[in-house]
Enzyme design. Structure first.
Site, PDB file in Angstrom:
ATOM      1  N   ASP A  67       0.816  -1.212   0.000  1.00 43.39           N
ATOM      2  CA  ASP A  67       0.000   0.000   0.000  1.00 43.39           C
ATOM      3  C   ASP A  67       0.850   1.264   0.000  1.00 43.39           C
ATOM      4  O   ASP A  67       2.062   1.206   0.230  1.00 43.39           O
ATOM      5  CB  ASP A  67      -0.971  -0.003   1.193  1.00 43.39           C
ATOM      6  N   ASN A 136      -7.966  -3.024  14.311  1.00 40.58           N
ATOM      7  CA  ASN A 136      -9.336  -3.325  13.872  1.00 40.58           C
ATOM      8  C   ASN A 136      -9.362  -4.504  12.891  1.00 40.58           C
ATOM      9  O   ASN A 136     -10.380  -4.776  12.277  1.00 40.58           O
ATOM     10  CB  ASN A 136      -9.975  -2.077  13.230  1.00 40.58           C
ATOM     11  N   HIS A 138      -7.493  -4.770  10.158  1.00 41.54           N
ATOM     12  CA  HIS A 138      -7.179  -4.470   8.756  1.00 41.54           C
ATOM     13  C   HIS A 138      -5.862  -5.119   8.333  1.00 41.54           C
ATOM     14  O   HIS A 138      -4.967  -5.315   9.142  1.00 41.54           O
ATOM     15  CB  HIS A 138      -7.220  -2.963   8.466  1.00 41.54           C
ATOM     16  N   GLU A 143     -10.041  -2.053   5.246  1.00 34.94           N
ATOM     17  CA  GLU A 143     -10.678  -1.738   6.525  1.00 34.94           C
ATOM     18  C   GLU A 143     -11.912  -2.618   6.749  1.00 34.94           C
ATOM     19  O   GLU A 143     -12.472  -3.152   5.790  1.00 34.94           O
ATOM     20  CB  GLU A 143     -11.110  -0.263   6.523  1.00 34.94           C
TER      21      GLU A 143
END
Ligand code: F6R
Length: 236
Positions: A67, A136, A138, A143
């Site tokens: 990313d 979370n 990810h 997400e």
């Protein structure tokens, strides 16, 4: 799944580096999928040390990062391109032209996603993908709630991720709001996956991701379906 519990960060980094190193020794022209973030820093340091000792040769390795933020130039110290050069590439003999990071400055970001996805395919796919995990769940910038079906795409970063990443910036307003990320589909097509997680704050999410239900609410949970997953974690 291969679940390896490490004793502290140093041990985790050495074990993870061993997995990467084995991949490169067995296939010198490996395509490595790489991650940024704090977790893999020790792995890269260990690999650099072994490279300097003459134990690993990266001259035929190709890398593809997961990313990149949109809008940050490569020379910006917060860009993932900068991070990779600084923490890894500039210390080993990988050819700069063989290192790939999505171009967050592309005029046409949708076209950049397609280019990156085609690049992965043209390189023959990823042999080993290294992943960290967000609190979370990810992976990359995929997400919670995103579909499992996506290839490389643009994401709007959610509040949790903006806050987690703010520690690297002067303040939260400076954290870019958008990023390009390989999708879950791209990640799942990798031949092998190495997921690394460090620290007591990652224990709960690793437990959910590995033993909980497979759901887009915990993006990493999809990894349970990957045929060759290694998890190296330390919760000390
Ligand atoms: C980084 C990335 C992220 C991180 C994750 C964990 O390229 O894709 O998914 O792996 O946010 O970050 P750290 O390792 O800093 O806890």
């Amino acid at each position: 799944m291969n679940l390896i519990k490490a004793n502290g960060y140093k041990d985790l980094s050495r074990k993870a580096a061993n997995v990467v190193s084995a991949q490169v020794i067995l296939k010198p022209s490996s395509v490595l999928g790489l991650a940024t973030g704090s977790t893999p820093v020790g792995t890269y340091e260990q690999l650099i040390e072994w490279y300097k000792k003459g134990d690993i040769d990266f001259s035929r390795v190709v890398s593809l990062n997961l990313d990149e933020y949109c809008g940050l130039p490569p020379e910006d110290t917060q860009s993932y391109r900068y991070f990779m050069n600084d923490h890894f590439f500039s210390h080993i003999n990988i050819k700069p032209e063989n290192t790939h990071v999505p171009n967050g400055l592309a005029q046409d970001l949708e076209a950049e996603c397609i280019r990156y996805e085609n690049l992965i395919a043209d390189l023959g796919g990823i042999d080993l993908q290294v992943l960290g995990i967000g609190h979370n769940g990810h992976i990359g910038f995929n997400e919670p709630g995103n579909s499992f079906e996506k290839a490389t795409h643009i994401v709007e970063l959610n509040e949790t991720t903006l806050q987690a990443n703010a520690r690297f910036f002067k303040n939260i307003d400076e954290v870019p709001k958008k990023a390009i990320t390989m999708g879950i589909k791209s990640i799942m097509q990798s031949r092998k996956i190495l997921l690394i997680a460090n620290g007591p704050d990652k224990e709960e999410i690793i437990h959910k991701a590995i033993f909980g239900p497979v759901t887009p609410d915990v993006p990493a949970s999809i990894l349970q379906f990957h045929p060759d997953l290694t998890v190296v974690c330390s919760f000390e």
